[in-house]
Design a protein around this motif. Structure first.
Motif, PDB file in Angstrom:
ATOM      1  N   PHE A  17       0.768  -1.179  -0.482  1.00 32.59           N
ATOM      2  CA  PHE A  17       0.473   0.073   0.052  1.00 32.59           C
ATOM      3  C   PHE A  17       0.976   1.123  -0.069  1.00 32.59           C
ATOM      4  N   GLU A  18       2.218   0.979   0.781  1.00 29.30           N
ATOM      5  CA  GLU A  18       3.179   2.388   0.804  1.00 29.30           C
ATOM      6  C   GLU A  18       3.407   2.565  -0.700  1.00 29.30           C
ATOM      7  N   THR A  19       4.173   1.428  -1.210  1.00 35.21           N
ATOM      8  CA  THR A  19       4.471   1.258  -2.024  1.00 35.21           C
ATOM      9  C   THR A  19       3.288   2.018  -3.581  1.00 35.21           C
ATOM     10  N   LEU A  20       2.089   1.466  -3.842  1.00 36.47           N
ATOM     11  CA  LEU A  20       0.819   1.914  -4.594  1.00 36.47           C
ATOM     12  C   LEU A  20       1.091   3.961  -4.212  1.00 36.47           C
ATOM     13  N   GLY A  21       0.781   4.070  -3.393  1.00 36.00           N
ATOM     14  CA  GLY A  21       0.947   5.529  -2.405  1.00 36.00           C
ATOM     15  C   GLY A  21       2.222   6.476  -3.160  1.00 36.00           C
ATOM     16  N   LYS A  22       3.254   5.491  -2.699  1.00 35.43           N
ATOM     17  CA  LYS A  22       4.519   6.352  -3.643  1.00 35.43           C
ATOM     18  C   LYS A  22       4.891   6.953  -5.438  1.00 35.43           C
ATOM     19  N   PHE A  23       4.431   5.122  -5.580  1.00 37.96           N
ATOM     20  CA  PHE A  23       4.861   4.939  -6.712  1.00 37.96           C
ATOM     21  C   PHE A  23       3.336   5.381  -7.948  1.00 37.96           C
ATOM     22  N   GLY A  24       2.550   5.059  -7.565  1.00 37.97           N
ATOM     23  CA  GLY A  24       0.943   5.310  -8.393  1.00 37.97           C
ATOM     24  C   GLY A  24       0.794   3.750  -8.394  1.00 37.97           C
ATOM     25  N   PRO A  25       0.051   3.807  -8.785  1.00 39.34           N
ATOM     26  CA  PRO A  25      -0.599   2.225  -9.752  1.00 39.34           C
ATOM     27  C   PRO A  25      -0.046   1.639 -10.205  1.00 39.34           C
ATOM     28  N   ASP A  26       0.031   2.630 -11.788  1.00 43.26           N
ATOM     29  CA  ASP A  26       0.276   2.547 -12.890  1.00 43.26           C
ATOM     30  C   ASP A  26       2.241   2.008 -12.882  1.00 43.26           C
ATOM     31  N   ALA A  27       2.993   2.919 -13.307  1.00 41.00           N
ATOM     32  CA  ALA A  27       3.887   2.539 -12.879  1.00 41.00           C
ATOM     33  C   ALA A  27       4.153   1.200 -11.649  1.00 41.00           C
ATOM     34  N   THR A  28       3.611   0.840 -10.648  1.00 45.27           N
ATOM     35  CA  THR A  28       3.822  -0.447 -10.151  1.00 45.27           C
ATOM     36  C   THR A  28       3.610  -1.350 -11.545  1.00 45.27           C
ATOM     37  N   ARG A  29       2.441  -0.920 -11.783  1.00 42.35           N
ATOM     38  CA  ARG A  29       1.765  -1.963 -12.359  1.00 42.35           C
ATOM     39  C   ARG A  29       2.796  -2.313 -14.294  1.00 42.35           C
ATOM     40  N   TRP A  30       2.896  -1.314 -14.337  1.00 43.86           N
ATOM     41  CA  TRP A  30       3.779  -1.305 -15.526  1.00 43.86           C
ATOM     42  C   TRP A  30       5.124  -2.173 -15.603  1.00 43.86           C
ATOM     43  N   TYR A  31       5.796  -1.999 -13.857  1.00 47.87           N
ATOM     44  CA  TYR A  31       7.600  -2.900 -14.045  1.00 47.87           C
ATOM     45  C   TYR A  31       6.586  -4.056 -13.438  1.00 47.87           C
ATOM     46  N   MET A  32       5.794  -4.270 -12.797  1.00 44.68           N
ATOM     47  CA  MET A  32       5.232  -6.092 -12.734  1.00 44.68           C
ATOM     48  C   MET A  32       4.949  -6.932 -14.201  1.00 44.68           C
ATOM     49  N   ILE A  33       4.062  -6.050 -14.666  1.00 39.18           N
ATOM     50  CA  ILE A  33       3.949  -7.090 -16.065  1.00 39.18           C
ATOM     51  C   ILE A  33       5.052  -7.207 -16.914  1.00 39.18           C
ATOM     52  N   THR A  34       5.450  -5.900 -17.015  1.00 37.63           N
ATOM     53  CA  THR A  34       7.145  -6.437 -18.122  1.00 37.63           C
ATOM     54  C   THR A  34       8.296  -6.419 -16.970  1.00 37.63           C
ATOM     55  N   ASN A  35       8.210  -7.341 -16.393  1.00 43.86           N
ATOM     56  CA  ASN A  35       9.164  -8.136 -16.062  1.00 43.86           C
ATOM     57  C   ASN A  35       8.950  -9.480 -15.694  1.00 43.86           C
ATOM     58  N   ALA A  36       7.658  -9.457 -15.850  1.00 45.56           N
ATOM     59  CA  ALA A  36       7.398 -11.530 -15.175  1.00 45.56           C
ATOM     60  C   ALA A  36       5.722 -11.390 -15.633  1.00 45.56           C
ATOM     61  N   MET A  37       5.462 -12.298 -16.393  1.00 42.51           N
ATOM     62  CA  MET A  37       4.520 -12.916 -16.647  1.00 42.51           C
ATOM     63  C   MET A  37       3.551 -13.039 -15.585  1.00 42.51           C
ATOM     64  N   PRO A  38       2.542 -12.684 -15.252  1.00 44.24           N
ATOM     65  CA  PRO A  38       1.476 -12.262 -14.222  1.00 44.24           C
ATOM     66  C   PRO A  38       1.929 -13.971 -13.195  1.00 44.24           C
ATOM     67  N   TRP A  39       1.650 -14.776 -13.963  1.00 44.09           N
ATOM     68  CA  TRP A  39       1.891 -16.052 -13.030  1.00 44.09           C
ATOM     69  C   TRP A  39       3.080 -16.801 -13.049  1.00 44.09           C
ATOM     70  N   ASP A  40       4.381 -15.922 -12.731  1.00 41.55           N
ATOM     71  CA  ASP A  40       5.571 -16.001 -12.979  1.00 41.55           C
ATOM     72  C   ASP A  40       5.711 -15.384 -11.782  1.00 41.55           C
ATOM     73  N   ASN A  41       6.482 -16.292 -10.475  1.00 43.89           N
ATOM     74  CA  ASN A  41       7.481 -15.058  -9.609  1.00 43.89           C
ATOM     75  C   ASN A  41       8.553 -13.790 -10.065  1.00 43.89           C
ATOM     76  N   LEU A  42       8.548 -12.877  -9.047  1.00 46.95           N
ATOM     77  CA  LEU A  42       8.792 -11.834  -9.505  1.00 46.95           C
ATOM     78  C   LEU A  42       9.558 -11.396  -8.582  1.00 46.95           C
ATOM     79  N   LYS A  43      10.579 -11.414  -8.763  1.00 48.50           N
ATOM     80  CA  LYS A  43      12.296 -10.812  -7.466  1.00 48.50           C
ATOM     81  C   LYS A  43      11.251  -9.262  -7.300  1.00 48.50           C
ATOM     82  N   PHE A  44      10.911  -8.933  -6.432  1.00 47.37           N
ATOM     83  CA  PHE A  44      10.186  -7.591  -6.365  1.00 47.37           C
ATOM     84  C   PHE A  44      12.076  -6.357  -5.932  1.00 47.37           C
ATOM     85  N   ASP A  45      11.826  -5.199  -6.751  1.00 46.37           N
ATOM     86  CA  ASP A  45      12.855  -4.193  -6.686  1.00 46.37           C
ATOM     87  C   ASP A  45      12.029  -3.086  -6.717  1.00 46.37           C
TER      88      ASP A  45
END
Length: 459
Positions: A17-45
């Motif tokens: 929730f702090e992440t979404l508040g700081k970076f916004g949902p679009d940037a967070t989602r774009w980072y997660m989607i473009t780094n790994a398929m939604p069903w794959d594990n992601l090393k969050f950074d």
């Protein structure tokens, strides 16, 4: 409690929730989607989200801001008739071709449930082709005075690219995409939809895709990138003009494509002349095995293969570069060595700096004459004056009176390039002064050890 559980899944104690508040949902989602398929594990950074903001969203926002700035100046509302594709400059036809290719790729990716591939394709187009290539090469077309067909074509082309990107990126970045779409459409009224999410998906026009044009523009981008990397390696600023670049011609088609984009390359890398080299003796290339790529293929025969590659001369290297492969005998067995199995490099020539990528090699003349140096100082002056205009709050169309304090190198540069400086900075008058005492004058450095004072005022 749910937030605490989610933060554990994200790792490193990151609060979602702090992440979404700081970076916004679009940037967070774009980072997660473009780094790994939604069903794959992601090393969050968290730094990855910052990189997405800096790279993708800034490039897209800057392209829109640039468009909006000059569209407002010229009162562009897309009211003019659509200029036929055949009547548009090649750079417009190229980006429209790439846009259609992008729509096709993104559509296929989404249809195949591969949002990661779709997001990466959109990001590459926005950053590498729209922002860092098209907009940068077309800047002059937007800010030059005449509201001509060429300028209208530039506006219509960039508008179409921005609207299409908003639609393509909406499934991943719904909020920013809707804002971008609405900001553009509210002025033109081209689309009946009140939101990007109920607008029509971009239509692929196969007739607008020109593969030959895309290939030669890709060649221009590669050659320019290599030359700019050589400038960086030699610590030569891009605003410093250089005399010549040499490019070896590997075949007739390569030469044809290169000649069609020659002016574009020279302008982009700030070099005056491109020389086509057909004499193989000019460049000396070396080759070594790519052990990581070859290991699984040849196994115990690696030592034998490495010995054969070490014996390659310029003729064998040329065959490998032009044809893509060469046949070898490994202990009585036939083996096809491909270009990706080796690493080919080109040795520098005295007075030149050389770089290669794939089949493209460039050699940059790094000798700077006094005439070239003066032109470089003039370009640095223009840059400093443009910055002063912005800081003074001047409009992009405001004319100025310009005074530059005399200094030997600066004086030569101004006298040799006066018309260029005036045209670029919209100076109706430019004078060299023995001393400038006005307290609003700015002291600027235009080269290591070379500085002067500049004063400007609005006409």
């Amino acid at each position: 409690k749910n937030g605490q559980k989610m933060s554990k899944r994200l790792g490193n104690g990151v609060d979602p929730f702090e992440t979404l508040g700081k970076f916004g949902p679009d940037a967070t989602r774009w980072y997660m989607i473009t780094n790994a398929m939604p069903w794959d594990n992601l090393k969050f950074d968290l730094d990855g989200i910052t990189e997405v903001q800096r790279k993708y969203f800034r490039a897209l926002h800057n392209s829109y801001s640039f468009f909006a700035l000059y569209a407002n100046v010229d009162n562009f509302t897309h009211a003019e008739e659509e200029i036929p594709l055949a009547n548009r400059p090649e750079i417009d036809r190229w980006v429209i071709s790439r846009l259609n290719s992008l729509v096709k790729e993104v559509e296929n990716a989404f249809d195949s449930y591969e949002p990661t591939r779709a997001g990466r394709a959109i990001q590459d187009f926005v950053v590498d082709e729209l922002s860092n290539w098209y907009v940068r090469l077309c800047r002059r077309r937007f800010w030059k005075g005449d509201y001509s067909e060429d300028k209208i074509s530039a506006y219509q082309t960039l508008y179409r690219c921005l609207v299409s990107v908003a639609k393509l990126s909406a499934p991943i970045a719904p909020f920013y995409s809707d804002s971008l779409f609405c900001d553009l459409n509210d002025i033109t009224g081209n689309d009946d939809a009140s939101s990007v999410h109920i607008s029509e998906w971009p239509v692929i026009n196969v007739a607008e895709i020109d593969n030959n044009l895309e290939q030669r523009m890709a060649l221009a981008q590669t050659a320019s990138s290599l030359a700019l990397s050589l400038r960086k390696k030699e610590n030569i600023r891009v605003r410093q003009p250089l005399q010549k670049i040499m490019v070896p011609v590997i075949n007739a088609e390569f030469e044809k494509h290169l000649k069609q984009v020659e002016d574009l390359i020279l302008s982009e890398i700030n070099v005056k002349e491109l020389q086509y080299i057909k004499d193989d003796g000019v460049f000396v290339k070396s080759i070594k095995p790519n052990f990581k790529a070859l290991g699984p293929k040849v196994g115990k025969n690696m030592k034998v293969l490495a010995g054969k590659v070490a014996q390659f001369g310029q003729e064998e290297i040329e065959i490998l570069e032009t044809q893509g492969s060469i046949n070898l005998d490994l202990n009585g067995e036939s083996f096809v060595l491909i270009k990706n199995d080796v690493e080919i490099s080109t040795k520098d020539i005295p007075g030149w700096s050389v770089a290669s990528e794939g089949s493209v090699t460039v050699a940059l003349d790094i000798t700077i004459s006094e005439e070239l140096r003066s032109e470089g100082i003039a370009r640095e002056l223009v840059n400093r004056i443009q910055n002063m205009r912005k800081e003074s709050g001047l409009d992009v169309t405001d004319k100025i009176i310009l005074m530059v304090e005399k200094q030997a190198d600066v004086t030569r540069a101004v006298e040799s390039n006066k018309n260029y400086i005036c045209d670029e900075t919209l100076a109706s008058k430019l004078s060299l002064e023995e001393a400038i005492t006005n307290d609003k004058a700015i002291n600027v450095e235009v080269e290591d050890g070379v500085s002067t004072k500049i004063y400007l005022q609005k006409v």
